[in-house]
Design a protein around this motif. Structure first.
Motif, PDB file in Angstrom:
ATOM      1  N   GLN A  18     -15.013  68.222 -38.461  1.00 23.08           N
ATOM      2  CA  GLN A  18     -13.756  67.752 -37.881  1.00 23.08           C
ATOM      3  C   GLN A  18     -13.997  67.313 -36.446  1.00 23.08           C
ATOM      4  N   TYR A  19     -13.484  66.159 -36.102  1.00 21.03           N
ATOM      5  CA  TYR A  19     -13.631  65.687 -34.733  1.00 21.03           C
ATOM      6  C   TYR A  19     -12.713  66.498 -33.820  1.00 21.03           C
ATOM      7  N   VAL A  20     -13.255  66.945 -32.720  1.00 18.89           N
ATOM      8  CA  VAL A  20     -12.492  67.734 -31.754  1.00 18.89           C
ATOM      9  C   VAL A  20     -12.282  66.889 -30.494  1.00 18.89           C
ATOM     10  N   LYS A  21     -11.043  66.724 -30.131  1.00 20.12           N
ATOM     11  CA  LYS A  21     -10.758  65.987 -28.907  1.00 20.12           C
ATOM     12  C   LYS A  21     -11.274  66.775 -27.704  1.00 20.12           C
ATOM     13  N   HIS A  22     -11.950  66.093 -26.814  1.00 16.49           N
ATOM     14  CA  HIS A  22     -12.487  66.764 -25.630  1.00 16.49           C
ATOM     15  C   HIS A  22     -12.636  65.742 -24.513  1.00 16.49           C
ATOM     16  N   ASP A  23     -12.862  66.251 -23.326  1.00 14.63           N
ATOM     17  CA  ASP A  23     -12.988  65.374 -22.168  1.00 14.63           C
ATOM     18  C   ASP A  23     -14.442  65.079 -21.816  1.00 14.63           C
ATOM     19  N   ASP A  25     -18.746  67.205 -22.213  1.00  8.49           N
ATOM     20  CA  ASP A  25     -19.419  68.431 -22.621  1.00  8.49           C
ATOM     21  C   ASP A  25     -19.941  69.168 -21.392  1.00  8.49           C
ATOM     22  N   LEU A  60     -18.307  71.677 -25.919  1.00  5.81           N
ATOM     23  CA  LEU A  60     -17.360  70.660 -25.466  1.00  5.81           C
ATOM     24  C   LEU A  60     -16.385  71.271 -24.469  1.00  5.81           C
ATOM     25  N   GLN A  62     -12.617  70.975 -22.573  1.00  6.22           N
ATOM     26  CA  GLN A  62     -11.261  70.456 -22.774  1.00  6.22           C
ATOM     27  C   GLN A  62     -10.368  70.890 -21.617  1.00  6.22           C
ATOM     28  N   LYS A  65      -5.839  73.094 -22.345  1.00  6.29           N
ATOM     29  CA  LYS A  65      -5.272  73.502 -23.623  1.00  6.29           C
ATOM     30  C   LYS A  65      -6.047  74.681 -24.183  1.00  6.29           C
TER      31      LYS A  65
END
Length: 207
Positions: A18-23, A25, A60, A62, A65
């Motif tokens: 699953q792709y994880v939204k992140h800003d 690494d 990663l 984030q 959140k």
């Protein structure tokens, strides 16, 4: 159907991702703003599964959140999401790699919530679950899970921090064995000595 005959399905091992939204690494950012609970959460996981590949690119980052109720994002703290666990649960003790080992957060004490979580871990139940869900996973891998979880639980019980426990199972960087490997070798020598004495007693009885 092929040539009028049914073709049996072929079983293959696969993974769901699953792709994880992140800003970004962890290699793109200093560790000072990482939340303590996020670092501890990843460290607890990595020790349990004896992760040999927790480099910064596999963490990663984030903004703002929380991932779960153990994570707090305060004062601009950044939360962490671990990815890529293909090199965990090896068949034997080797040299794990923990990017977080020298981050200042890993030297802070566990929280009461974290200590309670660690205390209630059941390594044998988890091993049995993996036997059921991943029957191709070798027993040697499950023994590593059981052993490393026991080390985590005992270390936390004795008041060690995450960094101290991580250092126990990591090698010193110049080819030497880890403290855990040395303890296992000593335990093996003791067991072999006990078994040898039992065999000697049996021989005496036969004589």
């Amino acid at each position: 159907i092929s040539d009028g005959k049914p073709v049996l399905p072929v079983e293959k091992i696969a993974s769901c991702q699953q792709y994880v939204k992140h800003d970004f690494d962890a290699s793109d950012h200093g560790s000072s703003r990482f939340s303590v609970s996020a670092v501890h959460r990843i460290g607890i996981l990595d020790i349990r599964i004896f992760n040999t590949d927790r480099h910064a690119g596999n963490i990663l980052v984030q903004r703002g959140k929380p991932v779960d109720n153990l994570s707090s994002v305060v004062n601009g703290a950044l939360d962490l999401i671990p990815i890529d666990h293909g090199l965990c649960l090896p068949e034997s003790l080797g040299d794990p790699y923990f990017e977080w080992l020298h981050w200042p957060q890993s030297s802070l004490p566990f929280s009461e919530e974290e200590l309670s979580y660690i205390e209630h871990l059941d390594e044998n139940r988890d091993a049995e679950m993996l036997r059921q869900e991943l029957p191709t996973l070798r027993e040697a891998c499950l023994r590593v899970l059981i052993l490393s979880t026991m080390v985590l639980k005992r270390g936390a019980e004795d008041g060690l921090c995450l960094a101290q426990i991580g250092e126990m199972i990591s090698r010193d960087g110049i080819g030497g064995d880890s403290q855990l490997e040395l303890l296992c070798m000593q335990a093996k020598e003791i067991m072999e000595s006990i078994e040898g004495n039992v065999d000697d007693d049996d021989d005496d009885d036969d004589g």
